[in-house]
Design a protein around this motif. Structure first.
Motif, PDB file in Angstrom:
ATOM      1  N   ILE A   1      -9.719  -5.739  13.834  1.00  0.00           N
ATOM      2  CA  ILE A   1     -10.993  -6.409  14.074  1.00  0.00           C
ATOM      3  C   ILE A   1     -10.694  -7.545  15.041  1.00  0.00           C
ATOM      4  N   SER A   2     -11.028  -7.345  16.288  1.00  0.00           N
ATOM      5  CA  SER A   2     -10.589  -8.216  17.372  1.00  0.00           C
ATOM      6  C   SER A   2     -10.754  -9.704  17.048  1.00  0.00           C
ATOM      7  N   GLY A   3      -9.632 -10.409  17.085  1.00  0.00           N
ATOM      8  CA  GLY A   3      -9.645 -11.848  16.892  1.00  0.00           C
ATOM      9  C   GLY A   3      -9.700 -12.292  15.449  1.00  0.00           C
ATOM     10  N   LEU A   4      -9.983 -11.368  14.526  1.00  0.00           N
ATOM     11  CA  LEU A   4     -10.157 -11.742  13.123  1.00  0.00           C
ATOM     12  C   LEU A   4      -8.946 -11.359  12.283  1.00  0.00           C
ATOM     13  N   VAL A   5      -8.702 -10.061  12.142  1.00  0.00           N
ATOM     14  CA  VAL A   5      -7.590  -9.613  11.308  1.00  0.00           C
ATOM     15  C   VAL A   5      -7.230  -8.173  11.671  1.00  0.00           C
ATOM     16  N   ARG A   6      -5.958  -7.829  11.472  1.00  0.00           N
ATOM     17  CA  ARG A   6      -5.487  -6.455  11.690  1.00  0.00           C
ATOM     18  C   ARG A   6      -4.897  -5.944  10.392  1.00  0.00           C
ATOM     19  N   PHE A   7      -5.397  -4.789   9.936  1.00  0.00           N
ATOM     20  CA  PHE A   7      -4.882  -4.154   8.724  1.00  0.00           C
ATOM     21  C   PHE A   7      -4.033  -2.947   9.123  1.00  0.00           C
ATOM     22  N   ALA A   8      -2.887  -2.783   8.478  1.00  0.00           N
ATOM     23  CA  ALA A   8      -2.026  -1.642   8.789  1.00  0.00           C
ATOM     24  C   ALA A   8      -1.213  -1.264   7.558  1.00  0.00           C
ATOM     25  N   PRO A   9      -1.051   0.047   7.311  1.00  0.00           N
ATOM     26  CA  PRO A   9      -0.231   0.473   6.180  1.00  0.00           C
ATOM     27  C   PRO A   9       1.253   0.338   6.510  1.00  0.00           C
ATOM     28  N   SER A  10       2.059   0.107   5.504  1.00  0.00           N
ATOM     29  CA  SER A  10       3.506   0.073   5.677  1.00  0.00           C
ATOM     30  C   SER A  10       4.159   0.554   4.391  1.00  0.00           C
ATOM     31  N   VAL A  11       5.443   0.884   4.466  1.00  0.00           N
ATOM     32  CA  VAL A  11       6.175   1.402   3.319  1.00  0.00           C
ATOM     33  C   VAL A  11       7.068   0.306   2.759  1.00  0.00           C
ATOM     34  N   ARG A  12       7.012   0.129   1.445  1.00  0.00           N
ATOM     35  CA  ARG A  12       7.871  -0.849   0.778  1.00  0.00           C
ATOM     36  C   ARG A  12       8.920  -0.105  -0.041  1.00  0.00           C
ATOM     37  N   GLY A  13      10.153  -0.613   0.016  1.00  0.00           N
ATOM     38  CA  GLY A  13      11.252   0.025  -0.704  1.00  0.00           C
ATOM     39  C   GLY A  13      12.317   0.503   0.276  1.00  0.00           C
ATOM     40  N   VAL A  14      13.537   0.701  -0.193  1.00  0.00           N
ATOM     41  CA  VAL A  14      14.646   1.137   0.662  1.00  0.00           C
ATOM     42  C   VAL A  14      15.087   2.537   0.258  1.00  0.00           C
ATOM     43  N   PHE A  15      15.690   3.247   1.222  1.00  0.00           N
ATOM     44  CA  PHE A  15      16.198   4.599   1.009  1.00  0.00           C
ATOM     45  C   PHE A  15      17.721   4.564   1.103  1.00  0.00           C
ATOM     46  N   GLU A  16      18.398   5.392   0.295  1.00  0.00           N
ATOM     47  CA  GLU A  16      19.860   5.394   0.276  1.00  0.00           C
ATOM     48  C   GLU A  16      20.441   5.876   1.595  1.00  0.00           C
ATOM     49  N   ASN A  17      19.778   6.844   2.241  1.00  0.00           N
ATOM     50  CA  ASN A  17      20.244   7.352   3.529  1.00  0.00           C
ATOM     51  C   ASN A  17      19.064   7.961   4.264  1.00  0.00           C
ATOM     52  N   ALA A  18      19.303   8.453   5.475  1.00  0.00           N
ATOM     53  CA  ALA A  18      18.226   8.967   6.313  1.00  0.00           C
ATOM     54  C   ALA A  18      17.581  10.217   5.750  1.00  0.00           C
ATOM     55  N   GLU A  19      18.270  10.921   4.851  1.00  0.00           N
ATOM     56  CA  GLU A  19      17.746  12.162   4.287  1.00  0.00           C
ATOM     57  C   GLU A  19      17.181  11.968   2.881  1.00  0.00           C
ATOM     58  N   ALA A  20      17.215  10.761   2.359  1.00  0.00           N
ATOM     59  CA  ALA A  20      16.771  10.515   0.978  1.00  0.00           C
ATOM     60  C   ALA A  20      15.284  10.807   0.840  1.00  0.00           C
ATOM     61  N   PRO A  21      14.876  11.455  -0.267  1.00  0.00           N
ATOM     62  CA  PRO A  21      13.463  11.788  -0.474  1.00  0.00           C
ATOM     63  C   PRO A  21      12.656  10.574  -0.949  1.00  0.00           C
ATOM     64  N   TRP A  22      11.368  10.738  -0.906  1.00  0.00           N
ATOM     65  CA  TRP A  22      10.448   9.701  -1.407  1.00  0.00           C
ATOM     66  C   TRP A  22      10.547   9.632  -2.926  1.00  0.00           C
ATOM     67  N   ASP A  23      10.733   8.448  -3.447  1.00  0.00           N
ATOM     68  CA  ASP A  23      10.822   8.228  -4.881  1.00  0.00           C
ATOM     69  C   ASP A  23       9.707   7.274  -5.298  1.00  0.00           C
ATOM     70  N   PRO A  24       8.675   7.759  -5.994  1.00  0.00           N
ATOM     71  CA  PRO A  24       7.550   6.896  -6.386  1.00  0.00           C
ATOM     72  C   PRO A  24       7.979   5.686  -7.208  1.00  0.00           C
ATOM     73  N   ALA A  25       9.135   5.766  -7.865  1.00  0.00           N
ATOM     74  CA  ALA A  25       9.602   4.645  -8.665  1.00  0.00           C
ATOM     75  C   ALA A  25      10.132   3.514  -7.776  1.00  0.00           C
ATOM     76  N   GLN A  26      10.517   3.842  -6.544  1.00  0.00           N
ATOM     77  CA  GLN A  26      11.097   2.831  -5.649  1.00  0.00           C
ATOM     78  C   GLN A  26      10.258   2.576  -4.405  1.00  0.00           C
ATOM     79  N   HIS A  27       9.463   3.546  -4.033  1.00  0.00           N
ATOM     80  CA  HIS A  27       8.738   3.445  -2.764  1.00  0.00           C
ATOM     81  C   HIS A  27       7.230   3.452  -2.996  1.00  0.00           C
ATOM     82  N   LYS A  28       6.540   2.712  -2.187  1.00  0.00           N
ATOM     83  CA  LYS A  28       5.082   2.736  -2.239  1.00  0.00           C
ATOM     84  C   LYS A  28       4.501   2.281  -0.906  1.00  0.00           C
ATOM     85  N   VAL A  29       3.269   2.684  -0.664  1.00  0.00           N
ATOM     86  CA  VAL A  29       2.559   2.274   0.542  1.00  0.00           C
ATOM     87  C   VAL A  29       1.776   1.003   0.229  1.00  0.00           C
ATOM     88  N   VAL A  30       1.931   0.007   1.091  1.00  0.00           N
ATOM     89  CA  VAL A  30       1.197  -1.243   0.935  1.00  0.00           C
ATOM     90  C   VAL A  30       0.424  -1.511   2.223  1.00  0.00           C
TER      91      VAL A  30
END
Length: 261
Positions: A89-118
């Motif tokens: 919203i120009s000049g007011l605020v920008r909303f964007a999704p991001s991922v919270r949590g770390v992965f053990e390696n580049a091939e690690a699967p999504w783990d709902p217990a550790q990862h979430k979208v914020v």
């Protein structure tokens, strides 16, 4: 909206009020007292409050339309972000999704217990500029009035008033200068504010009798009550009754009284 408390020390109720307090964490880190500014938030506006304020300040559409549009807007932003899109919203605020949590390696699967979208929100330039240019007012510990109860003296109903009979207001520090037009009790009906005549109880600063005869009222209208006073003779204090008031026609008030056992 909760009970609104405002201390106006410079004749401008738009000031950002702040206090200077000790910053405990910074003081421990530096080994000496460190002080920070802390904003004294006047009140929190909800959707209905924003819509009412917009209409009161000249918005060209009805309050109900503003509420509907803002509500639909919020739902749309939530939907877009949930789809992985950013919303700017120009000049007011920008909303964007991001991922919270770390992965053990580049091939690690999504783990709902550790990862979430914020959702991250970034303040826009317009808000930053408005905040940076805000007039400020430093406040100390002050005595503030309080509005606790409103009772119609004919029907004896709470949070009800009429233009045909006075109503009693109970609270704290309900004293004001009747010679000053900007002090006392004010009713806001559809964005129009009216100064009401009132009688203070000189022996009891917790009680006042207020008359709404200056306001044309019919049953079922919704309005707000404000109280302004300079308790120290210099600085304006303003409070808002925390509940919405409903108007009652005189015949309805009398009927309600007669029906009581």
């Amino acid at each position: 909206m909760s009970n609104m408390l405002t201390e106006n020390q410079e004749g401008d109720l738009r000031n950002v009020n702040y206090r200077v307090v000790e910053n405990a964490a910074a003081s421990r880190s530096k080994g000496q007292a460190v002080y920070s500014g802390q904003v004294q938030v006047k009140e929190t506006y909800g959707l209905a409050d924003v819509a009412r304020r917009m209409v009161a300040e000249g918005c060209a559409v009805k309050e109900s339309t503003v509420r509907l549009v803002l509500s639909d807007f919020a739902e749309m932003v939530a939907e877009l972000v949930s789809e992985g899109r950013a919303v700017n919203i120009s000049g007011l605020v920008r909303f964007a999704p991001s991922v919270r949590g770390v992965f053990e390696n580049a091939e690690a699967p999504w783990d709902p217990a550790q990862h979430k979208v914020v959702v991250n929100a970034t303040v826009g330039a317009r808000l930053r500029t408005a905040a940076a240019e805000s007039p400020v007012c430093r406040v100390g510990e002050v005595i503030m009035p309080k509005l606790e109860e409103v009772i119609d003296l004919v029907s004896l109903q709470p949070n009800v008033i009429s233009s045909e009979s006075p109503f009693v207001v109970m609270g704290e520090h309900l004293t004001w200068d009747p010679e000053k037009e900007d002090e006392g009790f004010f009713l806001n009906l559809m964005g129009v504010e009216t100064h009401c005549s009132a009688i203070s109880d000189g022996t009891n600063p917790k009680r006042a009798i207020v008359s709404a005869t200056q306001v044309f009222l019919s049953s079922g209208q919704k309005l707000e009550l404000f109280f302004r006073t300079r308790l120290d003779g210099v600085n304006m204090r303003m409070v808002k009754f925390p509940h919405e008031l409903t108007t009652l026609a005189e015949e309805d008030a009398e009927a309600g009284t007669e029906s009581e056992p």
